[in-house]
Design a protein around this motif. Sequence first.
Motif, short mmCIF file in Angstrom:
data_model
loop_
_atom_site.label_atom_id
_atom_site.label_comp_id
_atom_site.label_asym_id
_atom_site.label_seq_id
_atom_site.Cartn_x
_atom_site.Cartn_y
_atom_site.Cartn_z
N LEU A 1 0.82 -1.21 0.00
CA LEU A 1 0.00 0.00 0.00
C LEU A 1 0.86 1.26 0.00
CD1 LEU A 1 -2.84 -0.97 2.49
CD2 LEU A 1 -3.11 -0.40 0.09
N SER A 2 1.87 1.29 0.85
CA SER A 2 2.73 2.47 0.93
C SER A 2 3.49 2.69 -0.37
CB SER A 2 3.71 2.36 2.11
OG SER A 2 4.55 1.22 1.95
N ALA A 3 3.91 1.60 -1.02
CA ALA A 3 4.59 1.73 -2.30
C ALA A 3 3.65 2.30 -3.37
CB ALA A 3 5.14 0.38 -2.74
N PHE A 4 2.41 1.83 -3.37
CA PHE A 4 1.42 2.31 -4.33
C PHE A 4 1.20 3.81 -4.17
CE2 PHE A 4 -2.89 0.88 -6.35
CZ PHE A 4 -2.59 1.66 -7.46
N VAL A 5 0.96 4.24 -2.93
CA VAL A 5 0.73 5.66 -2.66
C VAL A 5 1.97 6.48 -2.98
CG1 VAL A 5 0.26 7.36 -0.85
CG2 VAL A 5 -1.04 5.23 -0.93
N THR A 6 3.14 5.96 -2.63
CA THR A 6 4.39 6.69 -2.88
C THR A 6 4.61 6.92 -4.36
OG1 THR A 6 5.38 5.75 -0.87
CG2 THR A 6 6.89 6.64 -2.51
N VAL B 1 2.27 9.77 -5.45
CA VAL B 1 2.75 11.05 -4.94
C VAL B 1 4.02 11.49 -5.67
CG1 VAL B 1 3.66 12.24 -2.90
CG2 VAL B 1 1.68 10.72 -2.68
N ALA B 2 4.91 10.55 -5.92
CA ALA B 2 6.15 10.89 -6.63
C ALA B 2 5.86 11.40 -8.03
CB ALA B 2 7.07 9.68 -6.68
N LEU B 3 4.91 10.77 -8.72
CA LEU B 3 4.53 11.23 -10.06
C LEU B 3 3.91 12.63 -10.00
CD1 LEU B 3 3.01 7.94 -11.54
CD2 LEU B 3 5.14 9.06 -12.23
N ALA B 4 3.10 12.88 -8.96
CA ALA B 4 2.48 14.19 -8.82
C ALA B 4 3.52 15.28 -8.57
CB ALA B 4 1.47 14.16 -7.67
N VAL B 5 4.47 15.00 -7.68
CA VAL B 5 5.54 15.98 -7.40
C VAL B 5 6.38 16.21 -8.65
CG1 VAL B 5 7.64 16.39 -6.05
CG2 VAL B 5 5.60 15.46 -4.94
N ALA B 6 6.69 15.13 -9.36
CA ALA B 6 7.49 15.26 -10.58
C ALA B 6 6.77 16.12 -11.61
CB ALA B 6 7.80 13.88 -11.15
N ASP B 7 5.46 15.92 -11.76
CA ASP B 7 4.69 16.71 -12.72
C ASP B 7 4.69 18.18 -12.32
OD1 ASP B 7 2.06 17.98 -13.78
OD2 ASP B 7 2.26 16.14 -14.95
N LEU B 8 4.49 18.46 -11.03
CA LEU B 8 4.45 19.83 -10.54
C LEU B 8 5.80 20.53 -10.74
CD1 LEU B 8 2.82 22.02 -9.05
CD2 LEU B 8 3.59 21.00 -6.90
N LEU C 1 2.59 21.11 -0.50
CA LEU C 1 2.56 20.73 0.91
C LEU C 1 1.52 19.64 1.16
CD1 LEU C 1 2.89 24.23 2.64
CD2 LEU C 1 4.66 22.48 2.36
N SER C 2 0.40 19.72 0.46
CA SER C 2 -0.63 18.69 0.60
C SER C 2 -0.11 17.33 0.16
CB SER C 2 -1.87 19.06 -0.22
OG SER C 2 -2.43 20.27 0.23
N LEU C 3 0.68 17.32 -0.90
CA LEU C 3 1.28 16.06 -1.35
C LEU C 3 2.24 15.50 -0.30
CD1 LEU C 3 2.03 16.98 -5.07
CD2 LEU C 3 0.36 15.31 -4.28
N MET C 4 2.97 16.38 0.36
CA MET C 4 3.92 15.92 1.37
C MET C 4 3.23 15.29 2.57
SD MET C 4 6.97 16.38 0.24
CE MET C 4 6.23 15.85 -1.32
N ILE D 1 0.48 7.64 5.15
CA ILE D 1 0.66 6.23 4.83
C ILE D 1 0.88 5.37 6.07
CG2 ILE D 1 1.55 6.64 2.50
CD1 ILE D 1 4.35 6.14 3.57
N TRP D 2 1.30 5.97 7.19
CA TRP D 2 1.58 5.15 8.37
C TRP D 2 0.32 4.57 8.99
CZ3 TRP D 2 6.39 3.75 8.62
CH2 TRP D 2 7.34 4.57 8.01
N ARG D 3 -0.85 5.10 8.60
CA ARG D 3 -2.09 4.48 9.09
C ARG D 3 -2.28 3.10 8.50
NH1 ARG D 3 -6.37 5.05 5.50
NH2 ARG D 3 -5.89 6.30 3.66
N PHE D 4 -1.60 2.82 7.37
CA PHE D 4 -1.72 1.50 6.75
C PHE D 4 -1.10 0.40 7.61
CE2 PHE D 4 -1.60 3.86 2.46
CZ PHE D 4 -2.98 4.02 2.47
N THR D 5 -0.26 0.76 8.59
CA THR D 5 0.35 -0.27 9.44
C THR D 5 -0.69 -1.02 10.26
OG1 THR D 5 0.73 1.39 11.18
CG2 THR D 5 2.53 1.00 9.63
N ALA D 6 -1.86 -0.40 10.47
CA ALA D 6 -2.91 -1.05 11.25
C ALA D 6 -3.80 -1.95 10.41
CB ALA D 6 -3.76 0.01 11.96
N PHE D 7 -3.63 -1.94 9.08
CA PHE D 7 -4.50 -2.72 8.20
C PHE D 7 -4.16 -4.21 8.31
CE2 PHE D 7 -6.19 0.36 4.76
CZ PHE D 7 -6.44 1.32 5.73
N THR D 8 -5.20 -5.03 8.48
CA THR D 8 -5.03 -6.48 8.46
C THR D 8 -5.70 -7.12 7.24
OG1 THR D 8 -7.01 -6.74 9.84
CG2 THR D 8 -4.88 -6.61 10.98
N ARG D 9 -6.55 -6.36 6.56
CA ARG D 9 -7.20 -6.85 5.36
C ARG D 9 -7.58 -5.64 4.50
NH1 ARG D 9 -12.71 -6.57 5.17
NH2 ARG D 9 -12.82 -8.38 3.78
#
Length: 226
Positions: free
Chosen positions: A30-35, A38-45, A74-77, A83-91
């Motif tokens: 999940l964190s890789a997907f979001v990253t 976000v990386a593509l968005a920052v690169a475009d900007l 800043l919103s992208l950052m 993403i750290w909320r994903f650590t609590a995901f079990t499914r």
Amino acid sequence: MQRLASVRQIPLRFAATLAMVGSGVLFGYLSAFVTIVVALAVADLVTSLHRLVRARERVKWHALPLLASAFIYLSLMTEFFEIWRFTAFTRLSFYGLLFNMSEPLLAFLAAAAVLPDEVPPEGLDLDLFYFHERGYIWGAMFLGLIASTAINVIERPLQRLAFDAASLRFWGETLLLTVALLVLIWSRRRWLHALCIIAMLGIAQAGYSIWTVRGLPATMSPQSTH
């Protein structure tokens, strides 16, 4: 078609086994997907800003689009902390994935829209571009705010509906951001845009300043030093 046919032939019990992952693996995916988003968005900007600077002699500069770009950056950052909320995901279901990806994808759209992709040979008025695209830019951010609020309430209903100091602050900031974004979408008054963006930067700074991620220092094995 051959690959699709082979997938359909997988027994359901085997398909369920494929969906099982070890501790931390779901967070990693999940964190890789979001990253990546976000990386593509920052690169475009940043690429759009680079093209503007390169063609600066043909650009009529204005402060509002740059302030808007700063806020969206800043919103992208903030996604790094989200993403750290994903650590609590079990499914995670398919629709759960779509729901959780809505906020970063909407932020990507705003980042892609806030600055022009190209500067035409005849030049570009950045102010005219910004006001022409304001509905797209701030509409994406408004939908992102709705998605973020929904995620917060669904994941932490007791905290967000407790009506204590923290809950009231959350809903107060959400209300102020909602009003500001709606004004930015519909109004063409420059002073209102300047006021709303500066106010949103102030509200954001109040939250950003207390965000911290703590972790243990990296260690190296003796073998890795040789």
